[in-house]
Structures are given as C-alpha cells and as structure tokens.
Design a protein around this motif. Structure first.
Motif, PDB file in Angstrom:
ATOM      1  N   LYS A   1      -0.473  -5.180  11.776  1.00  0.00           N
ATOM      2  CA  LYS A   1      -2.018  -5.369  12.120  1.00  0.00           C
ATOM      3  C   LYS A   1      -2.660  -4.051  12.387  1.00  0.00           C
ATOM      4  O   LYS A   1      -3.848  -3.911  12.085  1.00  0.00           O
ATOM      5  CB  LYS A   1      -2.138  -6.320  13.308  1.00  0.00           C
ATOM      6  CG  LYS A   1      -1.584  -7.737  13.180  1.00  0.00           C
ATOM      7  CD  LYS A   1      -1.656  -8.370  14.726  1.00  0.00           C
ATOM      8  CE  LYS A   1      -1.322 -10.014  14.603  1.00  0.00           C
ATOM      9  NZ  LYS A   1      -1.353 -10.773  15.717  1.00  0.00           N
TER      10      LYS A   1
ATOM     11  N   GLU B   1      10.767  -7.957   6.360  1.00  0.00           N
ATOM     12  CA  GLU B   1      11.050  -9.397   5.945  1.00  0.00           C
ATOM     13  C   GLU B   1      12.583  -9.281   5.659  1.00  0.00           C
ATOM     14  O   GLU B   1      13.456 -10.326   5.782  1.00  0.00           O
ATOM     15  CB  GLU B   1      10.219  -9.799   4.685  1.00  0.00           C
ATOM     16  CG  GLU B   1       8.875 -10.092   4.914  1.00  0.00           C
ATOM     17  CD  GLU B   1       8.289 -10.370   3.593  1.00  0.00           C
ATOM     18  OE1 GLU B   1       8.688 -10.170   2.431  1.00  0.00           O
ATOM     19  OE2 GLU B   1       6.871 -10.632   3.675  1.00  0.00           O
TER      20      GLU B   1
ATOM     21  N   SER C   1      10.137 -14.923   9.429  1.00  0.00           N
ATOM     22  CA  SER C   1       9.509 -13.801   8.945  1.00  0.00           C
ATOM     23  C   SER C   1       8.520 -13.131   9.912  1.00  0.00           C
ATOM     24  O   SER C   1       8.086 -13.855  10.523  1.00  0.00           O
ATOM     25  CB  SER C   1       8.689 -13.824   7.520  1.00  0.00           C
ATOM     26  OG  SER C   1       9.739 -14.143   6.679  1.00  0.00           O
ATOM     27  N   PRO C   2       8.556 -11.948  10.416  1.00  0.00           N
ATOM     28  CA  PRO C   2       7.466 -11.373  11.496  1.00  0.00           C
ATOM     29  C   PRO C   2       5.889 -11.585  10.860  1.00  0.00           C
ATOM     30  O   PRO C   2       5.992 -11.438   9.691  1.00  0.00           O
ATOM     31  CB  PRO C   2       8.058  -9.903  11.615  1.00  0.00           C
ATOM     32  CG  PRO C   2       8.605  -9.572  10.261  1.00  0.00           C
ATOM     33  CD  PRO C   2       9.237 -10.765   9.837  1.00  0.00           C
ATOM     34  N   GLU C   3       5.213 -11.231  11.714  1.00  0.00           N
ATOM     35  CA  GLU C   3       3.867 -10.944  11.226  1.00  0.00           C
ATOM     36  C   GLU C   3       3.593  -9.868  10.727  1.00  0.00           C
ATOM     37  O   GLU C   3       4.184  -8.896  10.784  1.00  0.00           O
ATOM     38  CB  GLU C   3       2.915 -11.180  12.924  1.00  0.00           C
ATOM     39  CG  GLU C   3       3.102 -12.344  13.658  1.00  0.00           C
ATOM     40  CD  GLU C   3       2.288 -12.430  14.677  1.00  0.00           C
ATOM     41  OE1 GLU C   3       1.523 -11.331  14.852  1.00  0.00           O
ATOM     42  OE2 GLU C   3       2.293 -13.517  15.635  1.00  0.00           O
ATOM     43  N   PRO C   4       2.562 -10.064   9.661  1.00  0.00           N
ATOM     44  CA  PRO C   4       2.187  -8.627   9.077  1.00  0.00           C
ATOM     45  C   PRO C   4       1.894  -7.617   9.954  1.00  0.00           C
ATOM     46  O   PRO C   4       1.205  -7.764  11.075  1.00  0.00           O
ATOM     47  CB  PRO C   4       0.904  -9.215   7.949  1.00  0.00           C
ATOM     48  CG  PRO C   4       0.595 -10.237   8.666  1.00  0.00           C
ATOM     49  CD  PRO C   4       1.623 -10.971   9.530  1.00  0.00           C
TER      50      PRO C   4
END
Length: 209
Positions: A193, A178, A188-191
């Motif tokens: 996984k 972030e 903001s990028p994806e969390p």
C-alpha cells in the motif's frame, strides 16, 4: 550512446575476493578504484602490459587513454555531475568546465525520482491516524491458544538499484509475499500500500533503501 547491456550481475563476495581467487585476472578487465590508500586494485599476477592493454577509459579533456582517477573533477552539467577522469597534463591547466563522455554524445539520464511530496503527505496522514487510535492492531486466533497480535506489516529493503521505480518494487515485493504465503499455506497477503523511499537528509538523494 552506442552501448548494449547484455546483462547486469552481482559479483558474489565482491571484487577483492574475486581477485584473490583469480590472481591472474580471470574474466576481470581493468582496474578497481578503491577509497583507501591503495587507490586502485589489480590482479596480483596479471602482467603490467596486459593491464595497460585493458585501458579503455580516456581523459575527459583530451581523449587520451588514461586510467588514473583522483576524484578532482566532475561533469559540469547540473543534471549530470558525475566524476570524470582528467590526465596529469590537462590537470596542470586547471580546466574549469569538464564534460563526461556520455554528455558529449547528447545522452540524458532518465528522470525517475520518486514523488516525495505525495509520499510525505500519505505518511503524515497514516501517522495521524495511528496517533488518534483510528487503526488498531488486528488479532488472530490460533488453534488451542489465545489470540495473537499480527506482526507489523512493514518490510525494509536495501541495496536496490538506484533506477528502480515504484512499479518494479511493488511487483517484486508482491511476488515474494505470494511465494512465502504459498509455502506456509497461508492466504495471499494484501498488496503493498505504501512505499517510503529513504533519502539522504542533506542532499535528498536516494541511495537504494
């Protein structure tokens, strides 16, 4: 045990550099065990009597103050198995069962092993999807230019604490991603996984990557 940790810090440059910078010892206390012919490393200008005063370690058999470690003995408990110090006098008796100071107090280390089985299944499923063409690399358009393939969404992390868990790791990576996205003015990028814990092929032990 009655121990209180006030803070854990990384010594920049390592112990050897610190001792060269502060030959009289600085804040260093005790001796540094090495894995070469030196066996131990001490501040070069620190008096011998001061070094002896620093000794807090004890023989695991007789509790006599002792600081010579040779790696010959380990705690006999299967869940522990940490190296212990045994003095020359006790070593002569060839003890068969040696218990470390922590186990003597009844301490048991927390079990924080990753769920290797579940992670392996997820990894296998992901590889199968990639091989079957189920997922393709996304492309993004740049202003005034052709579409570019997005960089691989993988990151290697090493030298982590051996007691780190999945929650702590995901929180740290999310915060870093972030911050990087905010600095670059991106969304903001994806969390995170999937986390793949790298383990030793022989022992299955986790070494921080």
């Amino acid at each position: 045990p009655a121990t209180t940790v006030q803070g854990v810090y990384h010594l920049r440059g390592g112990v050897e550099r610190y001792m060269k910078t502060f030959p009289e010892g600085g804040l260093w206390k005790g001796k540094n065990y090495t894995f070469d012919r030196r066996m131990v490393q001490v501040p070069t200008d620190k008096p011998e009597e001061k070094l002896e005063e620093d000794i807090e370690s004890k023989c695991a058999c007789c509790d006599k103050p002792y600081d010579v470690y040779r790696g010959s003995y380990k705690c006999h408990h299967e869940w522990c198995n940490v190296p212990v110090i045994v003095c020359a006098q006790c070593d002569a008796g060839k003890p068969t069962k040696v218990e470390c100071p922590l186990c003597k107090t009844g301490y048991e280390a927390p079990q924080m092993d990753p769920d290797y089985e579940t992670m392996a299944k997820k990894r296998a499923r992901k590889l199968a999807e990639e091989e079957s063409g189920g997922k393709k690399k996304k492309k993004r358009k740049t202003e005034g230019g052709p579409a570019e393939e997005e960089s691989a969404a993988r990151v290697f992390v090493g030298k982590m604490p051996l007691a780190v868990d999945i929650t702590q790791l995901k929180a740290a990576l999310a915060a870093g991603l972030e911050e990087a996205a905010e600095f670059k003015g991106q969304v903001s990028p994806e969390p995170v996984k999937l986390v793949h814990w790298l383990a030793d092929k022989t022992t299955g032990a986790f070494y921080g990557s």
